[in-house]
Write a protein that holds these residues in place. Structure first.
Motif, PDB file in Angstrom:
ATOM      1  N   PHE A   1      84.748 -65.218 -71.091  1.00 47.03           N
ATOM      2  CA  PHE A   1      86.183 -64.985 -70.529  1.00 47.03           C
ATOM      3  C   PHE A   1      85.738 -64.261 -69.028  1.00 47.03           C
ATOM      4  O   PHE A   1      87.086 -64.708 -68.486  1.00 47.03           O
ATOM      5  CB  PHE A   1      86.565 -63.760 -71.392  1.00 47.03           C
ATOM      6  CG  PHE A   1      87.246 -64.070 -72.883  1.00 47.03           C
ATOM      7  CD1 PHE A   1      88.522 -64.627 -72.755  1.00 47.03           C
ATOM      8  CD2 PHE A   1      86.333 -64.123 -73.996  1.00 47.03           C
ATOM      9  CE1 PHE A   1      89.073 -64.928 -74.076  1.00 47.03           C
ATOM     10  CE2 PHE A   1      86.845 -64.823 -75.232  1.00 47.03           C
ATOM     11  CZ  PHE A   1      88.210 -65.060 -75.171  1.00 47.03           C
ATOM     12  N   VAL A   2      84.858 -63.946 -68.621  1.00 47.01           N
ATOM     13  CA  VAL A   2      84.836 -63.596 -67.295  1.00 47.01           C
ATOM     14  C   VAL A   2      83.479 -63.838 -66.925  1.00 47.01           C
ATOM     15  O   VAL A   2      82.571 -64.442 -67.285  1.00 47.01           O
ATOM     16  CB  VAL A   2      84.930 -61.884 -67.164  1.00 47.01           C
ATOM     17  CG1 VAL A   2      86.113 -61.325 -67.823  1.00 47.01           C
ATOM     18  CG2 VAL A   2      83.871 -61.100 -67.646  1.00 47.01           C
ATOM     19  N   GLY A   3      83.676 -64.218 -65.575  1.00 42.10           N
ATOM     20  CA  GLY A   3      82.488 -64.472 -64.514  1.00 42.10           C
ATOM     21  C   GLY A   3      82.528 -63.359 -63.608  1.00 42.10           C
ATOM     22  O   GLY A   3      82.956 -62.344 -63.507  1.00 42.10           O
ATOM     23  N   TYR A   4      81.255 -63.521 -62.728  1.00 40.27           N
ATOM     24  CA  TYR A   4      80.980 -62.630 -61.747  1.00 40.27           C
ATOM     25  C   TYR A   4      80.353 -63.102 -60.400  1.00 40.27           C
ATOM     26  O   TYR A   4      79.907 -64.216 -60.506  1.00 40.27           O
ATOM     27  CB  TYR A   4      79.919 -61.412 -62.190  1.00 40.27           C
ATOM     28  CG  TYR A   4      78.759 -61.845 -62.515  1.00 40.27           C
ATOM     29  CD1 TYR A   4      77.673 -61.993 -61.589  1.00 40.27           C
ATOM     30  CD2 TYR A   4      78.444 -62.202 -63.804  1.00 40.27           C
ATOM     31  CE1 TYR A   4      76.571 -62.466 -61.914  1.00 40.27           C
ATOM     32  CE2 TYR A   4      76.974 -62.772 -64.037  1.00 40.27           C
ATOM     33  CZ  TYR A   4      76.161 -62.585 -63.117  1.00 40.27           C
ATOM     34  OH  TYR A   4      74.920 -63.205 -63.526  1.00 40.27           O
ATOM     35  N   LYS A   5      80.485 -62.501 -59.439  1.00 36.24           N
ATOM     36  CA  LYS A   5      79.830 -62.647 -58.144  1.00 36.24           C
ATOM     37  C   LYS A   5      79.099 -61.473 -57.676  1.00 36.24           C
ATOM     38  O   LYS A   5      79.719 -60.319 -57.827  1.00 36.24           O
ATOM     39  CB  LYS A   5      80.931 -63.118 -56.975  1.00 36.24           C
ATOM     40  CG  LYS A   5      80.520 -63.398 -55.688  1.00 36.24           C
ATOM     41  CD  LYS A   5      81.589 -63.804 -54.777  1.00 36.24           C
ATOM     42  CE  LYS A   5      80.823 -64.160 -53.646  1.00 36.24           C
ATOM     43  NZ  LYS A   5      81.817 -64.404 -52.274  1.00 36.24           N
ATOM     44  N   ALA A   6      77.886 -61.527 -57.486  1.00 34.79           N
ATOM     45  CA  ALA A   6      76.880 -60.622 -57.131  1.00 34.79           C
ATOM     46  C   ALA A   6      76.859 -60.203 -55.823  1.00 34.79           C
ATOM     47  O   ALA A   6      76.965 -61.009 -54.747  1.00 34.79           O
ATOM     48  CB  ALA A   6      75.472 -61.077 -57.340  1.00 34.79           C
ATOM     49  N   TYR A   7      77.090 -58.764 -55.543  1.00 28.48           N
ATOM     50  CA  TYR A   7      77.004 -58.318 -54.154  1.00 28.48           C
ATOM     51  C   TYR A   7      75.879 -57.186 -54.301  1.00 28.48           C
ATOM     52  O   TYR A   7      76.156 -56.275 -54.517  1.00 28.48           O
ATOM     53  CB  TYR A   7      78.489 -57.547 -53.766  1.00 28.48           C
ATOM     54  CG  TYR A   7      79.455 -58.426 -53.540  1.00 28.48           C
ATOM     55  CD1 TYR A   7      79.823 -59.271 -52.446  1.00 28.48           C
ATOM     56  CD2 TYR A   7      80.303 -58.758 -54.580  1.00 28.48           C
ATOM     57  CE1 TYR A   7      80.786 -59.893 -52.119  1.00 28.48           C
ATOM     58  CE2 TYR A   7      81.369 -59.840 -54.570  1.00 28.48           C
ATOM     59  CZ  TYR A   7      81.754 -60.357 -53.185  1.00 28.48           C
ATOM     60  OH  TYR A   7      82.510 -61.158 -53.311  1.00 28.48           O
ATOM     61  N   GLY A   8      74.803 -57.765 -53.814  1.00 32.67           N
ATOM     62  CA  GLY A   8      73.452 -57.245 -53.995  1.00 32.67           C
ATOM     63  C   GLY A   8      73.422 -56.666 -55.359  1.00 32.67           C
ATOM     64  O   GLY A   8      73.091 -57.501 -56.122  1.00 32.67           O
ATOM     65  N   ASN A   9      73.177 -55.400 -55.802  1.00 32.60           N
ATOM     66  CA  ASN A   9      73.133 -55.272 -57.406  1.00 32.60           C
ATOM     67  C   ASN A   9      74.187 -54.685 -57.830  1.00 32.60           C
ATOM     68  O   ASN A   9      74.449 -54.058 -59.221  1.00 32.60           O
ATOM     69  CB  ASN A   9      72.086 -54.003 -57.469  1.00 32.60           C
ATOM     70  CG  ASN A   9      72.187 -52.624 -56.674  1.00 32.60           C
ATOM     71  OD1 ASN A   9      73.247 -52.655 -56.162  1.00 32.60           O
ATOM     72  ND2 ASN A   9      71.503 -51.704 -57.176  1.00 32.60           N
TER      73      ASN A   9
END
Length: 122
Positions: A52-60
């Protein structure tokens, strides 16, 4: 499409209305007493596992966003209810509203008009 728990659906509503955000930002939408950060984080990761969700990493840290639209989720949920309780028949659904829920005639006429207008649009 998998069904969401009430708590997962609450989180998805925030994503659908406000767009991508970090878990800390999600917490601002909760009333007091706010759930613990780890609780919300676990729910969001569960939503990710369910697709249902995705993500974009910003460091940790991760900014999460909806992969499924609200419209697609509602359509899927409605189709599940119709299949499970009404033998895959929208006629049975409307009949139930008329017979058991006392759907007023003017609402039924409005529904018929809406269906007919959709057919002429195609």
């Amino acid at each position: 499409m998998k069904r969401l728990t009430a708590k997962e659906e609450e989180i998805m509503r925030v994503f659908w209305q406000y767009g991508p955000m970090f878990v800390r930002e999600l917490l601002t939408f909760y009333k007091e007493p706010k759930p613990h950060y780890n609780t919300v984080s676990t729910l969001v990761r569960g939503l990710e596992e369910k697709g249902f969700v995705g993500y974009k990493a910003y460091g940790n840290t991760y900014q999460y966003y909806a992969l499924v639209t609200e419209k697609a989720y509602k359509r899927s949920a409605l189709n599940d209810v119709v299949a499970q309780y009404y033998d895959n028949s929208f006629v049975n659904v409307v009949s139930s509203f008329i017979e058991e829920e006392g759907m007023p005639l003017d609402e039924l006429k409005a529904l018929i008009a809406k269906i007919e207008s959709k057919k002429t649009d195609k």
